[in-house]
Design an enzyme around this catalytic site. Sequence first.
Site, PDB file in Angstrom:
ATOM      1  N   GLY A  45       0.710   1.462   2.289  1.00 29.81           N
ATOM      2  CA  GLY A  45      -0.151   0.332   1.938  1.00 29.81           C
ATOM      3  C   GLY A  45       0.424  -0.944   2.504  1.00 29.81           C
ATOM      4  N   GLN A  50       1.533  -9.889   3.487  1.00 29.01           N
ATOM      5  CA  GLN A  50       2.769  -9.294   4.007  1.00 29.01           C
ATOM      6  C   GLN A  50       2.903  -9.462   5.521  1.00 29.01           C
ATOM      7  OE1 GLN A  50       2.167  -5.370   1.805  1.00 29.01           O
ATOM      8  NE2 GLN A  50       4.399  -5.598   1.780  1.00 29.01           N
ATOM      9  N   CYS A 107       8.291  -1.022  -1.298  1.00 26.87           N
ATOM     10  CA  CYS A 107       7.389  -2.026  -0.742  1.00 26.87           C
ATOM     11  C   CYS A 107       7.934  -2.413   0.623  1.00 26.87           C
ATOM     12  CB  CYS A 107       7.337  -3.245  -1.661  1.00 26.87           C
ATOM     13  SG  CYS A 107       6.327  -4.593  -1.029  1.00 26.87           S
ATOM     14  N   LEU A 108       7.067  -2.519   1.612  1.00 29.82           N
ATOM     15  CA  LEU A 108       7.537  -2.837   2.967  1.00 29.82           C
ATOM     16  C   LEU A 108       8.199  -4.217   3.043  1.00 29.82           C
ATOM     17  CD1 LEU A 108       4.629  -1.384   5.155  1.00 29.82           C
ATOM     18  CD2 LEU A 108       6.880  -0.382   4.744  1.00 29.82           C
ATOM     19  N   HIS A 149      -0.810  -1.796  -6.488  1.00 31.66           N
ATOM     20  CA  HIS A 149       0.319  -2.492  -5.853  1.00 31.66           C
ATOM     21  C   HIS A 149      -0.189  -3.502  -4.813  1.00 31.66           C
ATOM     22  CE1 HIS A 149       4.550  -2.361  -4.023  1.00 31.66           C
ATOM     23  NE2 HIS A 149       3.838  -2.980  -3.096  1.00 31.66           N
ATOM     24  N   GLU A 150      -1.146  -3.060  -3.977  1.00 29.03           N
ATOM     25  CA  GLU A 150      -1.669  -3.957  -2.927  1.00 29.03           C
ATOM     26  C   GLU A 150      -2.506  -5.086  -3.544  1.00 29.03           C
ATOM     27  OE1 GLU A 150      -0.144  -3.594  -0.280  1.00 29.03           O
ATOM     28  OE2 GLU A 150       0.543  -1.567  -0.750  1.00 29.03           O
ATOM     29  N   HIS A 153      -0.301  -7.802  -4.652  1.00 32.04           N
ATOM     30  CA  HIS A 153       0.129  -8.675  -3.543  1.00 32.04           C
ATOM     31  C   HIS A 153      -0.885  -9.802  -3.313  1.00 32.04           C
ATOM     32  CE1 HIS A 153       3.731  -7.063  -1.668  1.00 32.04           C
ATOM     33  NE2 HIS A 153       3.250  -5.836  -1.640  1.00 32.04           N
TER      34      HIS A 153
HETATM   35 NI    NI Z   1       4.214  -4.033  -1.351  1.00 28.65          NI
END
Ligand code: NI
Length: 185
Positions: A45, A50, A107-108, A149-150, A153
């Site tokens: 995701g 991000q 998380c990236l 989660h997304e 963000h």
């Molecule tokens: Ni994330």
Amino acid sequence: MTREIVIFGDPVLRKKCAVVEEVTDEVRELVDDMLETMKEAHGIGLAAPQVGVVIQLAVVDVSHDPECCSYLRVDGKDVEMEAAMPLIFMNPELEYDGQEDVMSEGCLSFPDIRGDVTRPYEVKATVGFLDGRSVVIETDGLLARVIQHESDHLNGVLFIERMSTATKFSLRGRIRRMQRDCRVD
Ligand code: NI
């Protein structure tokens, strides 16, 4: 084209993202770039902030994991999970059902951190698709978790805030280090 992934410590990750009013060529290009960036980073995701763009847009792809949900409904109709991937959505509004579930998340934007996060097991999300439709997505398991989660963000909420105090405490050294190393140009 891949874009640089913003790492924790950059204030852009704390911004509340703007609603996407219109799917322009710029938005389509961003979607292509986000899909490429997510794939290259082996993520499941990625949200627009991000990559430094503060609009309510996210991409998800959990097709590597056939067990990622026990059902997926789009506007009340059952859909094969693989057929719905990658899932590209805008302006999500989430509703939850009672049961909660604990799972280890990454998380990236936090390359070195994983930790248990408690979230509702099922989700009902009203989202915008690129073709202009507003649809209702209902699912559970990992897929429901990634959507949550997304969507977090897009509200400037990060997964470390969803962790228990004990989990956060055990990661505090690494979290501080990331904040210190962050460069804001
Ligand atoms: Ni994330």
